[in-house]
Design a protein around this motif. Structure first.
Motif, PDB file in Angstrom:
ATOM      1  N   SER A 342       2.699 -19.325  24.767  1.00  0.00           N
ATOM      2  CA  SER A 342       1.962 -19.958  23.482  1.00  0.00           C
ATOM      3  C   SER A 342       2.283 -18.969  22.289  1.00  0.00           C
ATOM      4  CB  SER A 342       0.547 -20.137  23.615  1.00  0.00           C
ATOM      5  OG  SER A 342      -0.204 -18.791  23.900  1.00  0.00           O
ATOM      6  N   ALA A 343       2.776 -17.990  22.397  1.00  0.00           N
ATOM      7  CA  ALA A 343       3.199 -16.580  21.479  1.00  0.00           C
ATOM      8  C   ALA A 343       4.371 -15.950  21.794  1.00  0.00           C
ATOM      9  CB  ALA A 343       2.045 -15.478  21.508  1.00  0.00           C
ATOM     10  N   LEU A 344       5.109 -15.423  20.685  1.00  0.00           N
ATOM     11  CA  LEU A 344       6.219 -14.903  20.727  1.00  0.00           C
ATOM     12  C   LEU A 344       6.073 -13.595  21.212  1.00  0.00           C
ATOM     13  CD1 LEU A 344       8.551 -16.353  17.659  1.00  0.00           C
ATOM     14  CD2 LEU A 344       8.338 -17.086  20.008  1.00  0.00           C
ATOM     15  N   ASP A 345       4.984 -12.896  21.046  1.00  0.00           N
ATOM     16  CA  ASP A 345       5.021 -11.419  21.518  1.00  0.00           C
ATOM     17  C   ASP A 345       4.775 -11.389  22.839  1.00  0.00           C
ATOM     18  OD1 ASP A 345       3.480 -10.157  18.676  1.00  0.00           O
ATOM     19  OD2 ASP A 345       2.992 -11.966  18.935  1.00  0.00           O
ATOM     20  N   SER A 346       4.246 -12.248  23.635  1.00  0.00           N
ATOM     21  CA  SER A 346       4.117 -12.038  24.944  1.00  0.00           C
ATOM     22  C   SER A 346       5.535 -12.329  25.380  1.00  0.00           C
ATOM     23  CB  SER A 346       3.442 -12.913  25.739  1.00  0.00           C
ATOM     24  OG  SER A 346       3.602 -14.500  25.390  1.00  0.00           O
ATOM     25  N   MET A 347       6.325 -13.130  24.794  1.00  0.00           N
ATOM     26  CA  MET A 347       7.972 -13.507  25.300  1.00  0.00           C
ATOM     27  C   MET A 347       8.966 -12.164  24.866  1.00  0.00           C
ATOM     28  SD  MET A 347       8.387 -17.255  23.875  1.00  0.00           S
ATOM     29  CE  MET A 347      10.001 -17.607  25.116  1.00  0.00           C
ATOM     30  N   VAL A 348       8.606 -11.424  23.803  1.00  0.00           N
ATOM     31  CA  VAL A 348       9.251 -10.309  23.659  1.00  0.00           C
ATOM     32  C   VAL A 348       8.994  -9.271  24.794  1.00  0.00           C
ATOM     33  CG1 VAL A 348       9.664  -8.401  21.781  1.00  0.00           C
ATOM     34  CG2 VAL A 348       9.863 -11.004  21.317  1.00  0.00           C
ATOM     35  N   TYR A 349       7.628  -9.139  25.089  1.00  0.00           N
ATOM     36  CA  TYR A 349       7.350  -8.223  26.001  1.00  0.00           C
ATOM     37  C   TYR A 349       7.927  -8.342  27.257  1.00  0.00           C
ATOM     38  CZ  TYR A 349       3.660  -6.053  22.735  1.00  0.00           C
ATOM     39  OH  TYR A 349       3.005  -5.197  21.760  1.00  0.00           O
ATOM     40  N   ARG A 350       7.926  -9.595  27.665  1.00  0.00           N
ATOM     41  CA  ARG A 350       8.608  -9.988  28.765  1.00  0.00           C
ATOM     42  C   ARG A 350      10.192  -9.617  28.820  1.00  0.00           C
ATOM     43  NH1 ARG A 350      10.898 -10.072  32.484  1.00  0.00           N
ATOM     44  NH2 ARG A 350      11.494 -11.565  34.038  1.00  0.00           N
ATOM     45  N   LEU A 351      10.850  -9.702  27.560  1.00  0.00           N
ATOM     46  CA  LEU A 351      12.238  -9.112  27.516  1.00  0.00           C
ATOM     47  C   LEU A 351      12.221  -7.798  27.759  1.00  0.00           C
ATOM     48  CD1 LEU A 351      13.673 -11.643  24.776  1.00  0.00           C
ATOM     49  CD2 LEU A 351      13.950 -11.974  27.057  1.00  0.00           C
ATOM     50  N   LEU A 352      11.398  -7.021  26.955  1.00  0.00           N
ATOM     51  CA  LEU A 352      11.221  -5.596  27.113  1.00  0.00           C
ATOM     52  C   LEU A 352      11.268  -4.995  28.356  1.00  0.00           C
ATOM     53  CD1 LEU A 352       9.305  -4.622  24.077  1.00  0.00           C
ATOM     54  CD2 LEU A 352      11.667  -4.254  24.194  1.00  0.00           C
ATOM     55  N   GLU A 353      10.542  -5.872  29.460  1.00  0.00           N
ATOM     56  CA  GLU A 353      10.324  -5.389  30.712  1.00  0.00           C
ATOM     57  C   GLU A 353      11.749  -5.634  31.329  1.00  0.00           C
ATOM     58  OE1 GLU A 353       7.243  -7.858  32.006  1.00  0.00           O
ATOM     59  OE2 GLU A 353       5.700  -6.893  31.271  1.00  0.00           O
ATOM     60  N   ALA A 354      12.592  -6.487  30.859  1.00  0.00           N
ATOM     61  CA  ALA A 354      13.696  -7.015  31.837  1.00  0.00           C
ATOM     62  C   ALA A 354      14.718  -5.795  31.386  1.00  0.00           C
ATOM     63  CB  ALA A 354      14.288  -8.331  31.233  1.00  0.00           C
ATOM     64  N   LEU A 355      14.501  -4.953  30.326  1.00  0.00           N
ATOM     65  CA  LEU A 355      15.533  -4.002  29.986  1.00  0.00           C
ATOM     66  C   LEU A 355      15.466  -2.772  30.987  1.00  0.00           C
ATOM     67  CD1 LEU A 355      15.295  -3.801  25.981  1.00  0.00           C
ATOM     68  CD2 LEU A 355      17.031  -4.899  27.198  1.00  0.00           C
ATOM     69  N   PRO A 356      16.394  -2.256  31.190  1.00  0.00           N
ATOM     70  CA  PRO A 356      16.337  -0.829  31.952  1.00  0.00           C
ATOM     71  C   PRO A 356      15.462   0.164  31.200  1.00  0.00           C
ATOM     72  CG  PRO A 356      18.775  -1.599  31.731  1.00  0.00           C
ATOM     73  CD  PRO A 356      18.057  -2.371  30.847  1.00  0.00           C
ATOM     74  N   ALA A 357      14.517   0.844  32.098  1.00  0.00           N
ATOM     75  CA  ALA A 357      13.683   1.772  31.362  1.00  0.00           C
ATOM     76  C   ALA A 357      14.022   2.466  30.323  1.00  0.00           C
ATOM     77  CB  ALA A 357      13.258   2.663  32.494  1.00  0.00           C
ATOM     78  N   VAL A 414      16.404  -9.497  22.475  1.00  0.00           N
ATOM     79  CA  VAL A 414      15.824  -8.075  22.070  1.00  0.00           C
ATOM     80  C   VAL A 414      17.136  -7.035  22.099  1.00  0.00           C
ATOM     81  CG1 VAL A 414      13.548  -8.249  21.951  1.00  0.00           C
ATOM     82  CG2 VAL A 414      14.909  -7.373  24.014  1.00  0.00           C
ATOM     83  N   THR A 415      17.531  -6.423  21.123  1.00  0.00           N
ATOM     84  CA  THR A 415      18.586  -5.459  21.072  1.00  0.00           C
ATOM     85  C   THR A 415      18.408  -4.590  19.906  1.00  0.00           C
ATOM     86  OG1 THR A 415      21.123  -5.105  21.578  1.00  0.00           O
ATOM     87  CG2 THR A 415      20.430  -6.930  20.267  1.00  0.00           C
ATOM     88  N   PHE A 416      19.373  -3.575  19.642  1.00  0.00           N
ATOM     89  CA  PHE A 416      19.736  -3.081  18.479  1.00  0.00           C
ATOM     90  C   PHE A 416      20.914  -3.891  17.533  1.00  0.00           C
ATOM     91  CE2 PHE A 416      20.771  -0.337  21.615  1.00  0.00           C
ATOM     92  CZ  PHE A 416      22.309  -0.045  21.161  1.00  0.00           C
ATOM     93  N   LEU A 417      20.680  -3.863  16.349  1.00  0.00           N
ATOM     94  CA  LEU A 417      22.039  -4.685  15.514  1.00  0.00           C
ATOM     95  C   LEU A 417      23.356  -4.000  15.720  1.00  0.00           C
ATOM     96  CD1 LEU A 417      19.996  -5.622  12.313  1.00  0.00           C
ATOM     97  CD2 LEU A 417      20.664  -6.976  14.276  1.00  0.00           C
ATOM     98  N   ALA A 461      18.504  -8.148  26.085  1.00  0.00           N
ATOM     99  CA  ALA A 461      17.578  -8.967  26.733  1.00  0.00           C
ATOM    100  C   ALA A 461      17.674 -10.286  25.989  1.00  0.00           C
ATOM    101  CB  ALA A 461      16.463  -8.167  27.265  1.00  0.00           C
ATOM    102  N   ALA A 462      17.264 -11.267  26.751  1.00  0.00           N
ATOM    103  CA  ALA A 462      17.216 -12.633  25.945  1.00  0.00           C
ATOM    104  C   ALA A 462      16.892 -13.704  27.146  1.00  0.00           C
ATOM    105  CB  ALA A 462      18.428 -13.075  25.284  1.00  0.00           C
ATOM    106  N   PHE A 463      16.069 -14.802  26.715  1.00  0.00           N
ATOM    107  CA  PHE A 463      15.959 -16.102  27.198  1.00  0.00           C
ATOM    108  C   PHE A 463      17.337 -16.961  27.201  1.00  0.00           C
ATOM    109  CE2 PHE A 463      11.670 -14.769  26.557  1.00  0.00           C
ATOM    110  CZ  PHE A 463      11.057 -14.851  27.693  1.00  0.00           C
ATOM    111  N   ASP A 464      17.600 -17.557  28.218  1.00  0.00           N
ATOM    112  CA  ASP A 464      18.850 -18.404  28.290  1.00  0.00           C
ATOM    113  C   ASP A 464      18.548 -19.877  27.592  1.00  0.00           C
ATOM    114  OD1 ASP A 464      21.375 -18.686  28.425  1.00  0.00           O
ATOM    115  OD2 ASP A 464      21.133 -19.782  30.509  1.00  0.00           O
ATOM    116  N   ALA A 465      17.188 -20.408  27.779  1.00  0.00           N
ATOM    117  CA  ALA A 465      17.061 -21.604  27.286  1.00  0.00           C
ATOM    118  C   ALA A 465      15.573 -21.764  27.008  1.00  0.00           C
ATOM    119  CB  ALA A 465      17.320 -22.567  28.310  1.00  0.00           C
TER     120      ALA A 465
END
Length: 474
Positions: A342-357, A414-417, A461-465
């Motif tokens: 229900s919020a993009l913040d929680s989705m982005v935090y999920r993507l950060l978790e998917a990144l290597p430490a 999430v990434t850097f440009l 890191a990203a959501f595919d769909a």
């Protein structure tokens, strides 16, 4: 152009010959072109617009108004030699067939060539002719590489001198002046604020691998028994280049409307202003939407360039076959709480978790979010009419946010440009301008070998769909 009397070789130019040439000359009947040193195998330097004669000291002098190309103006060759056909088109009368631009004229009584300013040239025009061309005449002249009286410009000048320049004092500008074929790509890169923050890389060898960012980690320390050594371990990637063919074509009517009354410099600037953002938009559009490279692309079926090349998200999936960073399971977003998130913040935090430490706390990390997702987020969490200062710009999960009209509406990554790259070959660029399809159109075509890349694929890191709530109009 010439004076009656003896030539350098002793031949005679009669007053009647020059008078007849001036009286009969009509560029609508046959246009005399200007040839460098009389060499017709080279590109002509312009054409003769008007002729007239005057008598002085018992001699007849032939004067001409010429329309030079920019190369002629820059070279400013002195002296002329006439090409006269005494039996032109079987008429039995002489006609001016061509003009030689030379530093060593074969006739006497010619003046050094000096180019006048446009207002003065226009005044001489009116003295000789006095007629103002109609719009239809001006349109026809313009699109057939002729100059009109009210505009000292022709399309062939633009075609011959069409150049792009990178912004001064930039690294791209320095590179574009030292390497052939890179100035245009550098200019395209700077035509979009978002694209300018990404990475453009020029390569000389299409088969050579690229050495990308060194893996992050501690590099400094000590040991009692020896040296503190940490391997750099840069990542190495190979890339497949594809032909990219960009074009912007204008109709004759559009050209007349756009270029009417402009100087060549102003016309080139206008073409640059129009075409550069078009090409820059396509770089971003394909980069965000691209899935694969077809032999022949289909813009009807794939209007966002999905079949032009594999873009950044597609490349991230290729580098992540197990779906650890590009999450393959479809998710739903609904600010009303009826979806997985229900919020993009929680989705982005999920993507950060998917990144290597080592990438999670990288200060360069930013959010890429599509317009539809961002609109739903703003409607739910920003008060209507709320104004944010530059210091209070929108952030998601405390990260800066980037969006663009050519991102997929449901993109969230999430990434850097600077991790988003476009690779091109230095010596493979080709720019063509002119009548690209038929006589009724003129345009710019830019061909180059190009591909997309991620500098560090594991830093994306990203959501595919992502499924969005269905809205119904009342």
């Amino acid at each position: 152009m010439a004076t009656s009397g003896k030539t350098v070789s002793g031949q005679n130019i009669s007053p009647a010959l020059l008078t007849t040439i001036a009286e009969r000359y009509d560029p609508e009947y046959y246009t005399a072109l200007i040839w460098p040193e009389g060499d017709r195998s080279q590109k002509n330097l312009g054409y003769v617009r008007k002729l007239k004669t005057e008598e002085s000291d018992g001699q007849v002098k032939l004067h001409a108004i010429i329309e030079p190309h920019l190369g002629f103006i820059e070279a400013n060759l002195a002296g002329r030699t006439l090409e006269v056909l005494k039996d032109f088109a079987k008429t039995g009368r002489p006609y001016l067939y061509g003009v030689h631009a030379t530093d060593s004229p074969g006739i006497t009584g010619v003046s050094h060539l000096q180019f006048s300013l446009a207002p003065r040239r226009r005044g001489i025009d009116q003295e000789l002719d006095g007629r103002i061309p109609t719009f239809s005449t001006r349109l026809d002249q313009l699109t057939h590489h002729h100059t009109t009286k009210d505009s000292p410009m022709n399309l062939e000048d633009i075609l011959n001198g069409f150049t792009f320049s990178a912004a001064p004092n930039s690294k791209l500008a320095e590179r574009s002046t030292s390497l052939p074929g890179t100035a245009l790509m550098s200019s395209i890169w700077q035509a979009s604020p978002l694209l300018a923050r990404m990475t453009l890389r020029f390569m000389t060898d299409p088969s050579a691998p690229t050495q990308d960012p060194i893996k992050p980690g501690l590099r400094t320390g000590r040991t009692q028994q020896g040296r503190f050594v940490v391997r750099a371990m840069p990542s190495s990637q190979s890339h497949q280049f594809h032909d990219f063919d960009s074009s912007a074509v204008f109709t004759r009517h559009e050209l007349a409307t756009l270029f009417g009354g402009l100087t060549p410099e102003q016309a080139r600037e206008l073409v640059e202003t129009i075409t550069l953002p078009m090409f820059a938009d396509d770089v971003l559009r394909i980069g965000f939407h691209g899935q694969f490279a077809a032999d022949s692309t289909d813009p009807v079926t794939y209007p966002n360039g999905e079949d032009v090349a594999a873009g950044w998200q597609a490349l991230a999936k290729q580098h992540d076959p197990d779906g650890l960073r590009v999450l393959r399971d479809p998710v739903s977003f609904d600010p009303a709480g009826l979806g997985d998130y229900s919020a993009l913040d929680s989705m982005v935090y999920r993507l950060l978790e998917a990144l290597p430490a080592q990438w999670r706390q990288d200060p360069r990390m930013q959010v890429l979010v599509g317009g539809e997702l961002l609109a739903l987020h703003k409607q739910a969490y920003l008060a209507p009419g709320q104004v944010r200062s530059k210091e209070q710009q929108l952030k998601i999960a405390d990260l800066p946010v980037n969006t663009h009209q050519h991102m997929p509406g449901n993109l969230l990554a999430v990434t850097f440009l600077s991790n988003l790259q476009v690779l091109t070959l230095e010596l493979g660029h080709y720019l063509a301008s002119g009548d690209l399809n038929d006589d009724n159109t003129w345009g710019v075509r830019y061909w180059r070998p190009q591909t997309y890349a991620l500098g560090a694929p594991e830093a994306y890191a990203a959501f595919d769909a992502i499924t969005l709530p269905i809205t119904t109009e009342e």
